[in-house]
Scaffold this motif. Sequence first.
Motif, short mmCIF file in Angstrom:
data_model
loop_
_atom_site.label_atom_id
_atom_site.label_comp_id
_atom_site.label_asym_id
_atom_site.label_seq_id
_atom_site.Cartn_x
_atom_site.Cartn_y
_atom_site.Cartn_z
N SER A 1 0.83 -1.21 0.00
CA SER A 1 0.00 0.00 0.00
C SER A 1 0.87 1.26 0.00
O SER A 1 0.53 2.25 -0.66
N ILE A 2 1.96 1.19 0.76
CA ILE A 2 2.86 2.35 0.81
C ILE A 2 3.42 2.62 -0.59
O ILE A 2 3.42 3.75 -1.07
N GLN A 3 3.87 1.56 -1.27
CA GLN A 3 4.43 1.72 -2.62
C GLN A 3 3.39 2.25 -3.60
O GLN A 3 3.66 3.13 -4.41
N LYS A 4 2.17 1.72 -3.47
CA LYS A 4 1.10 2.13 -4.38
C LYS A 4 0.80 3.63 -4.20
O LYS A 4 0.64 4.38 -5.17
N ALA A 5 0.77 4.07 -2.95
CA ALA A 5 0.50 5.50 -2.68
C ALA A 5 1.61 6.37 -3.26
O ALA A 5 1.34 7.42 -3.87
N LEU A 6 2.86 5.93 -3.10
CA LEU A 6 3.98 6.74 -3.59
C LEU A 6 4.03 6.73 -5.13
O LEU A 6 4.47 7.71 -5.74
N GLN A 7 3.59 5.64 -5.76
CA GLN A 7 3.53 5.60 -7.22
C GLN A 7 2.61 6.71 -7.73
O GLN A 7 2.87 7.36 -8.72
N LYS A 8 1.48 6.88 -7.02
CA LYS A 8 0.53 7.93 -7.39
C LYS A 8 1.22 9.27 -7.45
O LYS A 8 1.04 10.06 -8.36
N LYS A 9 2.06 9.52 -6.45
CA LYS A 9 2.77 10.81 -6.40
C LYS A 9 3.69 10.94 -7.60
O LYS A 9 3.74 11.97 -8.25
N LYS A 10 4.43 9.86 -7.91
CA LYS A 10 5.40 9.94 -9.02
C LYS A 10 4.69 10.20 -10.34
O LYS A 10 5.15 10.97 -11.17
N LYS A 11 3.55 9.52 -10.52
CA LYS A 11 2.82 9.70 -11.78
C LYS A 11 2.41 11.15 -11.98
O LYS A 11 2.53 11.72 -13.04
N SER A 12 1.90 11.72 -10.91
CA SER A 12 1.38 13.09 -11.08
C SER A 12 2.49 14.13 -10.94
O SER A 12 2.30 15.28 -11.29
N GLY A 13 3.65 13.69 -10.44
CA GLY A 13 4.76 14.63 -10.25
C GLY A 13 4.36 15.78 -9.34
O GLY A 13 4.71 16.92 -9.56
N ILE A 14 3.63 15.43 -8.30
CA ILE A 14 3.05 16.51 -7.48
C ILE A 14 4.04 16.98 -6.43
O ILE A 14 4.84 16.20 -5.92
#
Length: 802
Positions: free
Chosen positions: A575-588
Amino acid sequence: MMQGLQKTHSSNMKEEPRVLHHPVEATDDAFWDQFWADTSTTVQDVFALVPAAEIRAVREESPSNLATLCYKAVERLVQGADSGCPSDKERQIVLNCTRLLTRILPYIFEDADWRGFFWSTVPGAGRAGRLDDDGDDDEARPLAESLLLAVSDLLFCPDFTVQSHKKNNPDTAEDIQSIDSCEYIWEAGVGFAQSPLLNYVHDLNRMELLKLLLTCFSEAMYLPPSPESKSLNPWVTFFCSAENRHALPLFTSLLNVVCAYDPVGYGIPYNHLLFSDHREQLVEQALQILIVTLEHDGGSAASAALQALNTSAAEEEQEPAGPDNLFVNYLSRIHREEDLSFILKGLARLLNNPLVQTYLPRSTKRIQCHQELLILFWKFCDFNKKFLFYVLKSSDVLEMLVPILFYLNDARADQSRVGLMHIGVFILLLLSGERNFGVRLNKPYTLRVPMDIPVFTGTHADLLVVIFHKIITSGHQRLQPLFDCLLTIIVNISPYLKSLSMVSANKLLHLLEAFSTPWFLFSTPQNHHLVFFLLEVFNNIIQYQFDGNCNLVYSIIRKRNVFHHLANLPSDPASIQKALQKKKKSGISRTSSIENESMEGSRPAAPAEPGTLKASLEATPGIDKITEKSQVSEDGTMVAVPHSDSPQAADSSAAAGASDTESNSEREPEVFHAESEAARSRLSSVSSAAAWSASPDWVLSWKTKLPLQTIMRLLQVLVPQVEKICIDKGLTDESEILKFLQHGTLVGLLPVPHPILIRKYQANAGTAMWFRTYMWGVIYLRNVDPPIWYDTDIRLFEIQRI
């Protein structure tokens, strides 16, 4: 003019300068007098006639000539002070010497070999023509002391800088050595009742001398920042010591000139377009001198001031002597109600000046010295607790709050005004440590200051929350170290807020929603602290101010999913990895999840003009370094809470875990300029933070401490009731639900109220260093006519062009 050191005719500017390699005898008066003989030069002329390259050339190639020139110019000032400048010619010589020294001193300070020159005893420098009884003592005076004493004398020189009291016989000049300068204070106010007639020539002469003083004090700009060094500025130390017999009237004159100034004049619209206002420039110079002299040895000064104030009336005879710096000493002892009122009203009038609205646009003069005014207000609150309590005991504190919030909102998107954002937030942090501040914020906000914020009906607390929300959601990246401070201020005031408006309640829930997204929580080691702060705000209001806060309770019920998601935050590696992937995708970035949402009434502040100069700042210490926790006991007194070494040791009153960690500035290396030495020494801790990644154990270590019990109990009790009413009565109208919540009660249903925790501002070496660099950066950038320090080798900060 400087060409006199290269050739004998300084008046012909077109001749090529050539450095004079041969020393000129100090006794060659005809040669040296040409530097101050001209009657028509202005300070701007001196800066134009004496280029930097020439001063440096003389410094390197003819050092004895530069030394003699400085010594001779000081000697002339001492002679002028002794004689009282009875003739126009003597006054002109004094002004020319003042301008010349203002021009040369920065080039003395930038060279380490020359820096001690003014503190050496030049033969006869102290005597300088003074053949009185204590001539022997004067013999040994360093040049700097002679200069400072002469300038102090000249600032109370009848018919030159002050109105003469001799009415009948103009031929007999007053003896400047025997006059009581306390009778010549420049303006009515603290300790002085008469208001002397305005005399713009006197104001101009004072400004020239104050400019020279400020230049003397600016040696601090040429030393690199070092929070460890307790080194005092020798110029300030001597000027504010008992050696200066004018210390009290000077302090009073500077303070009264600032606090009595009214830029609106007699209220005549557009009056500033009809005539120039010399008083405004004098006020700016006086302000800058005040903040620099009060910067001296802050820690011990504040503690001494506090000791003096903690002494009860019965013990006044044994009152401690207070700090050595007499300016700090005098400031810390101001106590008469009328004096405190005069100071507060004066500062509030000037800070509110840009907010003044009239039916005629731009009809009142807009002053520019708000940063210096904020620093002075800070010093007063820090050094004089009687002033701080006076400010907080009446609604007058709101006269300071509104302009500070105005400046914060106005500067939030401007890269060049990061320092202004910090000083404003620091002042509010200091004030929020006192209960009265939170209580005062309940006053309705009825002013309509021109700010690009949502329209709301509510209190000054609502105004503060709305503007803080705007800073966090639409400020720029470099404001991130302030998030902890902004939320700490809201935590400090939250137990006293009787009724938040729907607008500000929604803003607080919006921040919680943004800060509690998994990717944000898992992306740095400290982001979860922001959630702890917000939960503490909600807990304080529910536990201590439930009755009037139906808007907030309704908002919590509407956004209950946010709290449920937090309670069930996943902590497994996938879950931690999945949440951080979201951040990388959006480059937020840290804030962009909330940036993209358009706010009602929002219009971001304009960025700095291209080419704007800004001074770099020291990193801001973390919130744990600049606050100490106090618990409010039942009788309202505060008890300090011992500092825990780790967040794990924090108690469940929760966000206690939000401090005791490394600061934001350490985890965000791009936040402040790594050019400064202090920043370089911290890079090691930054790289270790960069290597960090969220682990299940780490998530659990703070997730189990989230203070959700009170809110979950509230939801457990109220949600079914609200749902039942909606079904039974077919309600869809918000106002009916609010009415129900308004008359509801949770007495006996909530957990036992936790003690109120207040985080009070605590001075330390890091903040002292921050203030020093900020203050001198402001002074550097504000002195552009003439540009006293432009293009010299400043070491305290860097000047960058945006």
